[in-house]
Design an enzyme around this catalytic site. Structure first.
Site, PDB file in Angstrom:
ATOM      1  N   THR A   1     -36.945 -31.603  18.334  1.00 58.81           N
ATOM      2  CA  THR A   1     -36.793 -30.362  17.566  1.00 58.81           C
ATOM      3  C   THR A   1     -38.107 -29.589  17.512  1.00 58.81           C
ATOM      4  O   THR A   1     -38.102 -28.358  17.503  1.00 58.81           O
ATOM      5  CB  THR A   1     -36.286 -30.645  16.145  1.00 58.81           C
ATOM      6  OG1 THR A   1     -37.108 -31.635  15.519  1.00 58.81           O
ATOM      7  CG2 THR A   1     -34.847 -31.133  16.163  1.00 58.81           C
TER       8      THR A   1
ATOM      9  N   GLU B   1     -37.371 -30.162   5.132  1.00 57.44           N
ATOM     10  CA  GLU B   1     -36.379 -29.746   6.121  1.00 57.44           C
ATOM     11  C   GLU B   1     -35.438 -28.674   5.579  1.00 57.44           C
ATOM     12  O   GLU B   1     -34.972 -27.813   6.334  1.00 57.44           O
ATOM     13  CB  GLU B   1     -35.559 -30.962   6.574  1.00 57.44           C
ATOM     14  CG  GLU B   1     -36.317 -31.954   7.442  1.00 57.44           C
ATOM     15  CD  GLU B   1     -36.425 -31.481   8.885  1.00 57.44           C
ATOM     16  OE1 GLU B   1     -35.653 -30.596   9.293  1.00 57.44           O
ATOM     17  OE2 GLU B   1     -37.292 -32.004   9.603  1.00 57.44           O
TER      18      GLU B   1
ATOM     19  N   TRP C   1     -45.119 -23.479   2.884  1.00 61.46           N
ATOM     20  CA  TRP C   1     -44.571 -22.147   3.116  1.00 61.46           C
ATOM     21  C   TRP C   1     -43.124 -22.132   2.628  1.00 61.46           C
ATOM     22  O   TRP C   1     -42.466 -23.164   2.551  1.00 61.46           O
ATOM     23  CB  TRP C   1     -44.644 -21.778   4.591  1.00 61.46           C
ATOM     24  CG  TRP C   1     -43.842 -22.652   5.516  1.00 61.46           C
ATOM     25  CD1 TRP C   1     -44.267 -23.772   6.174  1.00 61.46           C
ATOM     26  CD2 TRP C   1     -42.465 -22.480   5.892  1.00 61.46           C
ATOM     27  NE1 TRP C   1     -43.250 -24.306   6.934  1.00 61.46           N
ATOM     28  CE2 TRP C   1     -42.128 -23.542   6.783  1.00 61.46           C
ATOM     29  CE3 TRP C   1     -41.485 -21.543   5.580  1.00 61.46           C
ATOM     30  CZ2 TRP C   1     -40.859 -23.689   7.351  1.00 61.46           C
ATOM     31  CZ3 TRP C   1     -40.214 -21.689   6.146  1.00 61.46           C
ATOM     32  CH2 TRP C   1     -39.913 -22.745   7.014  1.00 61.46           C
TER      33      TRP C   1
ATOM     34  N   HIS D   1     -43.377 -34.495  10.929  1.00 57.25           N
ATOM     35  CA  HIS D   1     -42.338 -35.501  10.679  1.00 57.25           C
ATOM     36  C   HIS D   1     -42.258 -36.491  11.835  1.00 57.25           C
ATOM     37  O   HIS D   1     -42.109 -37.700  11.618  1.00 57.25           O
ATOM     38  CB  HIS D   1     -40.989 -34.810  10.473  1.00 57.25           C
ATOM     39  CG  HIS D   1     -40.974 -33.859   9.321  1.00 57.25           C
ATOM     40  ND1 HIS D   1     -40.002 -32.890   9.161  1.00 57.25           N
ATOM     41  CD2 HIS D   1     -41.811 -33.725   8.260  1.00 57.25           C
ATOM     42  CE1 HIS D   1     -40.251 -32.200   8.065  1.00 57.25           C
ATOM     43  NE2 HIS D   1     -41.333 -32.685   7.503  1.00 57.25           N
TER      44      HIS D   1
ATOM     45  N   HIS E   1     -35.895 -25.018   6.537  1.00 56.85           N
ATOM     46  CA  HIS E   1     -35.687 -24.569   7.913  1.00 56.85           C
ATOM     47  C   HIS E   1     -34.372 -23.816   8.056  1.00 56.85           C
ATOM     48  O   HIS E   1     -34.334 -22.703   8.592  1.00 56.85           O
ATOM     49  CB  HIS E   1     -35.716 -25.763   8.873  1.00 56.85           C
ATOM     50  CG  HIS E   1     -36.996 -26.525   8.841  1.00 56.85           C
ATOM     51  ND1 HIS E   1     -37.164 -27.746   9.464  1.00 56.85           N
ATOM     52  CD2 HIS E   1     -38.193 -26.234   8.261  1.00 56.85           C
ATOM     53  CE1 HIS E   1     -38.394 -28.176   9.273  1.00 56.85           C
ATOM     54  NE2 HIS E   1     -39.035 -27.280   8.540  1.00 56.85           N
TER      55      HIS E   1
ATOM     56  N   GLU F   1     -29.900 -27.394  11.766  1.00 54.63           N
ATOM     57  CA  GLU F   1     -30.741 -27.526  10.570  1.00 54.63           C
ATOM     58  C   GLU F   1     -29.915 -27.452   9.291  1.00 54.63           C
ATOM     59  O   GLU F   1     -30.222 -28.136   8.304  1.00 54.63           O
ATOM     60  CB  GLU F   1     -31.816 -26.428  10.561  1.00 54.63           C
ATOM     61  CG  GLU F   1     -32.819 -26.491  11.694  1.00 54.63           C
ATOM     62  CD  GLU F   1     -33.861 -27.583  11.526  1.00 54.63           C
ATOM     63  OE1 GLU F   1     -33.860 -28.249  10.472  1.00 54.63           O
ATOM     64  OE2 GLU F   1     -34.670 -27.771  12.452  1.00 54.63           O
TER      65      GLU F   1
ATOM     66  N   ASP G   1     -43.702 -28.216  11.056  1.00 49.79           N
ATOM     67  CA  ASP G   1     -43.129 -29.231  10.173  1.00 49.79           C
ATOM     68  C   ASP G   1     -42.568 -30.393  10.978  1.00 49.79           C
ATOM     69  O   ASP G   1     -42.795 -31.570  10.664  1.00 49.79           O
ATOM     70  CB  ASP G   1     -41.995 -28.638   9.333  1.00 49.79           C
ATOM     71  CG  ASP G   1     -42.482 -27.800   8.151  1.00 49.79           C
ATOM     72  OD1 ASP G   1     -43.702 -27.749   7.917  1.00 49.79           O
ATOM     73  OD2 ASP G   1     -41.622 -27.203   7.469  1.00 49.79           O
ATOM     74  N   GLU G   2     -41.810 -30.064  12.019  1.00 52.11           N
ATOM     75  CA  GLU G   2     -41.174 -31.106  12.822  1.00 52.11           C
ATOM     76  C   GLU G   2     -42.230 -31.993  13.496  1.00 52.11           C
ATOM     77  O   GLU G   2     -42.018 -33.207  13.653  1.00 52.11           O
ATOM     78  CB  GLU G   2     -40.266 -30.487  13.889  1.00 52.11           C
ATOM     79  CG  GLU G   2     -39.201 -29.531  13.362  1.00 52.11           C
ATOM     80  CD  GLU G   2     -38.098 -30.209  12.565  1.00 52.11           C
ATOM     81  OE1 GLU G   2     -38.277 -31.362  12.128  1.00 52.11           O
ATOM     82  OE2 GLU G   2     -37.050 -29.582  12.366  1.00 52.11           O
TER      83      GLU G   2
END
Length: 326
Positions: free
Chosen positions: A169, A113, A35, A202, A116, A78, A198-199
């Site tokens: 996060t 990242e 995205w 990760h 974000h 971020e 996403d976090e």
């Protein structure tokens, strides 16, 4: 396979290269399937752009003060990404060959990242609720001031830190999404939901790195885990400040706001620790030396200690007027 008698950190990092390459493919997305901020916010190329902005501003008008404060603090955190990438690139023992799996991971993680801060910043700008110059000054401060994560550039400590921090996060962004949805802002809820996802990926990767290190060097990995928890995990934005405010002072008010609305609390800190102990099978770990056993026992007992402290804590009542919020 390396053996415990010959293990050094550099050997472990080298041994893990193929594993990191597998996780790169499994837990990072390609650019083509990712995205982008433009997918989630008004499109300036469309005739409906100004109508969409008007709708966004109307929804943002009902967001609570503390939620806005937390959202700005999350955005500044971020946006300080250059500091985090520089930190990862200087961890001792990581090869500097650009084609090495470790360097590919660092670049891929950074690329994900980076979206974000872009997305959150753009939302806040369009919302009309934020003094952008004040927020931008805080971001510049955070980058200029740097940070001390107390990992000593050690890969074992560093991956304990990233496992903890990425989980934290994920929780923070997910909770902001939930609160935004309750307060009627579906755009913000969707945006923060994407960031949280996403976090979570990760965090899964960094936890897997630590699990792999435990296979090769359990005593040293256990001691590194213990050391980080004795020091306590500090957030990467712990030096956060506003114009005219001493270094670190604004961060305390930011965390108070997060605690007040339940975005991230002392209970969450304990829950993350318990999850890591379970994830890394700390209680079941045997064949440790004396120091490793002491570290294991300390870690196993730590969540109960934290819970006793948390039970005595009260939600901070102090209200602070942030320079960020218009």
């Amino acid at each position: 396979m390396i053996t415990a008698s010959t293990t050094s950190r550099s050997e472990v990092i080298k041994w893990m290269e193929d594993f990191v390459g597998e996780k790169f493919s499994e837990l990072l997305k390609t650019v083509e399937e990712s995205w982008q901020p433009a997918d989630l916010l008004p499109d300036a190329t469309l005739d409906t752009f100004f109508d969409e902005i008007k709708d966004l501003r109307e929804r943002a008008r009902d967001l609570s003060y503390d939620l806005l404060a937390v959202l700005v603090g999350d955005t500044i955190t971020e946006e300080a990404l250059p500091s985090y990438e520089s930190w990862l690139m200087t961890i001792k023992g990581l090869p500097q060959d650009p084609d090495n799996p470790w360097m590919k991971w660092n670049r891929g993680w950074t690329a994900e990242e980076n979206r974000h801060g872009d997305a959150l910043n753009r939302y806040l700008y369009l919302s009309g609720r934020i003094n952008m110059r004040e927020m931008e000054a805080s971001t510049q401060y955070l980058l200029a001031d740097g940070f001390d994560l107390q990992t000593d550039m050690d890969p074992y400590r560093s991956f304990v830190y990233t496992s903890f921090q990425e989980t934290a996060t994920n929780i923070s962004h997910r909770r902001v999404a939930q609160i935004a949805k309750r307060q009627g802002d579906q755009t913000l809820a969707k945006l923060c939901g994407h960031v949280a996802a996403d976090e979570a990926r990760h965090a899964k990767a960094y936890k897997a790195f630590v699990s792999k290190i435990f296979e090769a060097d359990p005593n040293e990995m256990m001691l590194a885990f213990e050391d980080m928890m004795r020091k306590k995990i500090v957030m990467p934005a712990h030096y956060m400040r506003e114009l005219g405010v001493d270094i670190g002072k604004t961060f305390g008010h930011f965390t108070d706001a997060a605690q007040r609305i339940g975005v991230y609390t002392s209970a969450d800190y304990t829950d993350i620790l318990e999850d890591l102990i379970k994830e890394w099978k700390i209680e079941a770990m045997t064949d440790l030396n004396e120091a490793g056993e002491r570290a294991r026992d300390y870690l196993i007992a730590l969540p109960a200690r934290f819970k006793r402290v948390a039970e005595r804590m009260k939600a901070p009542a102090l209200e602070y007027k942030f320079r960020w919020i218009a």
